[in-house]
Design a protein around this motif. Structure first.
Motif, short mmCIF file in Angstrom:
data_model
loop_
_atom_site.label_atom_id
_atom_site.label_comp_id
_atom_site.label_asym_id
_atom_site.label_seq_id
_atom_site.Cartn_x
_atom_site.Cartn_y
_atom_site.Cartn_z
N LEU A 283 0.85 -1.18 0.00
CA LEU A 283 0.00 0.00 0.00
C LEU A 283 0.89 1.24 0.00
O LEU A 283 1.99 1.22 0.56
N SER A 284 0.40 2.30 -0.62
CA SER A 284 1.12 3.57 -0.55
C SER A 284 0.69 4.31 0.71
O SER A 284 -0.33 3.98 1.33
N ASN B 245 4.79 1.82 0.08
CA ASN B 245 5.45 2.50 -1.03
C ASN B 245 6.47 1.60 -1.70
O ASN B 245 7.59 2.02 -2.07
N ASP B 246 6.12 0.31 -1.82
CA ASP B 246 6.94 -0.71 -2.48
C ASP B 246 8.24 -1.02 -1.73
O ASP B 246 9.19 -1.57 -2.31
N VAL B 247 8.29 -0.69 -0.46
CA VAL B 247 9.47 -1.02 0.36
C VAL B 247 9.02 -1.89 1.54
O VAL B 247 8.16 -1.49 2.32
N HIS C 42 14.94 3.84 4.20
CA HIS C 42 14.19 3.63 2.96
C HIS C 42 12.76 3.24 3.28
O HIS C 42 11.83 3.57 2.55
N TYR C 43 12.61 2.50 4.37
CA TYR C 43 11.27 2.26 4.89
C TYR C 43 10.97 3.45 5.81
O TYR C 43 11.66 3.66 6.82
#
Length: 314
Positions: A127-128, A254-256, A267-268
């Motif tokens: 999920l974003s 966010n794809d992380v 990054h997370y």
């Protein structure tokens, strides 16, 4: 001569008896000496981290660490009012708290990630931040609205069931900040409603049920296929091999995915501090706080906590 020998003999036994009595008294004194108790109260996330090393600390330091999870808000208030030895928080103190208790000192022990999880029957894996915010403020009420397709076994399973950490927890404060949300109490007990932060906009009609412990959240999501909740990554990771999480999926944001590396490098994005707080007006509080902080810096303890996804701070 015989009287002299008897006198010397009596003196010898009296001295020996006195020495034995003194030795027994010393032993009794040592036996009655209790190890110091250190009461740490506040953030359930910090308490869960300290529970991993509680036994080692008690054995190594000859002290008794007592842990009481009551939420960051109450923990800060308790140390501010000198009711506990050490406060624990999963957020930094607010400006209002610092102004109210200027004698409190914060020490960041580690960084911990905030993770969102769903039931593995839910096909959504990522999920974003925007989607999470929209879900909690009621823009989406069906999982099919989020994924674009309906794979739920029934219409009831397609409904989004929202759960949130209680409002007294630092985890909740960080959640609001990350998703730019505001809340109000619902007419229903133990429930709240969300909206976007700021004066504009209406609160959602959808109630969000509250929980206090992460194992409650895990149990809820295990049982309810369409539920979503959030809590400490470090706490969840303690149950890697447990049946409590065999039906839980930790979501990427966010794809992380949350991992040791992505949390460490930020990054997370959903990362928050785990903080120990002492009252500088109390010499005992300062001393006990340093004892725990120094213990957590030892090599073996750092490695243990790191293995549970806590990013230790020097």
């Amino acid at each position: 001569m015989i009287k002299h020998l008897l006198l010397v003999t009596n003196l010898f036994f009296c001295v020996a008896a006195s020495s034995t009595q003194l030795s027994n008294l010393d032993t009794q004194k040592l036996d009655t000496q209790q190890p110091q108790t250190i009461l740490v109260a506040g953030s359930t996330s910090v308490v869960q981290m300290l529970e991993l090393v509680q036994a080692d600390f008690n054995n190594t330091e000859q002290s008794v660490m007592q842990l009481r999870g009551m939420g960051s808000d109450k923990g800060i208030q308790a140390i501010g009012e000198n009711l506990v030895d050490i406060g624990a928080s999963s957020r930094y103190m607010t400006k209002a708290e610092q102004e109210r208790w200027p004698n409190l000192k914060q020490t960041v022990l580690a960084q911990d990630a905030l993770v969102f999880f769903t039931n593995i029957e839910n096909p959504i894996k990522n999920l974003s931040t925007e989607q999470l915010s929209d879900i909690y403020r009621g823009k989406y009420t069906l999982w099919s609205q989020v994924s674009g397709k309906n794979t739920a076994k029934s219409e009831q399973d397609n409904q989004i069931h929202l759960f949130s950490k209680g409002i007294q927890h630092g985890t909740f404060d960080v959640f609001l900040e990350f998703l730019n949300l505001d809340y109000m109490k619902s007419a229903q007990p133990d429930a709240i409603k969300f909206k976007s932060s700021g004066n504009r906009g209406l609160f959602s009609k959808q109630d969000v049920a509250l929980y206090n412990e992460f194992n409650q959240a895990l149990g809820i999501v295990q049982r309810i296929p369409n539920a979503i909740a959030f809590d400490s990554f470090g706490a969840v990771s303690q149950l890697k091999s447990s049946k409590l999480i065999d039906k839980i999926r930790i979501l990427s944001i966010n794809d992380v995915s949350p991992t040791q590396e992505t949390v460490k490098t930020s990054h997370y994005n959903f990362v928050r501090p785990l903080v120990l707080i002492v009252n500088t007006q109390s010499a005992e509080s300062v001393k006990k706080g340093k004892l725990i902080s120094d213990f957590l810096k030892t090599k073996d303890i750092r490695e243990l906590l790191t293995s549970h996804h806590y990013i230790m701070v020097d």
